[in-house]
Design a protein around this motif. Sequence first.
Motif, short mmCIF file in Angstrom:
data_model
loop_
_atom_site.label_atom_id
_atom_site.label_comp_id
_atom_site.label_asym_id
_atom_site.label_seq_id
_atom_site.Cartn_x
_atom_site.Cartn_y
_atom_site.Cartn_z
N ILE A 23 15.82 133.98 -58.32
CA ILE A 23 16.24 134.40 -56.98
C ILE A 23 17.37 135.42 -57.04
O ILE A 23 17.25 136.50 -56.47
N PRO A 24 18.49 135.14 -57.72
CA PRO A 24 19.56 136.15 -57.74
C PRO A 24 19.33 137.27 -58.76
O PRO A 24 19.92 138.35 -58.63
N GLN A 26 17.97 140.41 -60.51
CA GLN A 26 17.36 141.62 -60.00
C GLN A 26 16.44 142.23 -61.05
O GLN A 26 16.75 142.23 -62.23
N ARG A 27 15.31 142.72 -60.62
CA ARG A 27 14.31 143.29 -61.52
C ARG A 27 14.90 144.43 -62.36
O ARG A 27 14.54 144.62 -63.51
N ARG A 88 7.35 137.07 -59.76
CA ARG A 88 7.11 137.37 -58.34
C ARG A 88 8.35 137.06 -57.50
O ARG A 88 8.68 137.81 -56.58
N ILE A 89 9.03 135.96 -57.81
CA ILE A 89 10.27 135.63 -57.09
C ILE A 89 11.30 136.71 -57.34
O ILE A 89 11.96 137.19 -56.42
N GLU A 90 11.45 137.10 -58.61
CA GLU A 90 12.41 138.15 -58.99
C GLU A 90 12.10 139.45 -58.25
O GLU A 90 12.99 140.11 -57.72
N ALA A 92 10.40 139.82 -55.44
CA ALA A 92 10.56 139.67 -53.99
C ALA A 92 12.02 139.68 -53.56
O ALA A 92 12.32 140.05 -52.43
N THR A 93 12.92 139.28 -54.44
CA THR A 93 14.33 139.20 -54.07
C THR A 93 15.16 140.36 -54.62
O THR A 93 16.36 140.42 -54.37
N SER A 94 14.53 141.28 -55.35
CA SER A 94 15.26 142.43 -55.88
C SER A 94 15.52 143.43 -54.77
O SER A 94 14.69 143.64 -53.89
N THR A 95 16.67 144.07 -54.85
CA THR A 95 17.06 145.04 -53.82
C THR A 95 16.53 146.43 -54.11
O THR A 95 16.44 147.24 -53.21
#
Length: 106
Positions: A23-24, A26-27, A88-90, A92-95
């Motif tokens: 979650i936190p 970032q890709r 996918r989580i990473e 979806a939560t990347s800025t």
Amino acid sequence: MHLTDAQLWAAVLGYLLPPLIAIPVQRHWAGPVKGIFMLLVAAGDGLGTAYFNGELSGRSVVTCTLTAALAIGVAYHTLWKPSGIAPRIEGATSTRTTPVRAVGGS
């Protein structure tokens, strides 16, 4: 070898943590940054499990942290990454939408 209750809890939590770590994360973060973040989470897992099991000593915290780090790594590479869940989580939560290339990279 006999694992303590704290070490077993550290391993169980470590196996379940990769989706939460994603979650936190970032890709576009570099691999070493992601690794350091995972080690910080493993340290929190180790410290917490040692504390809540009444085994808050230097050796217990270290063994719980190492157990958690091993479990996180194994779980990520054998379950959470191949299944696509953590990536996918990473994503979806990347800025950022595109990864940053290293200086001098191709």
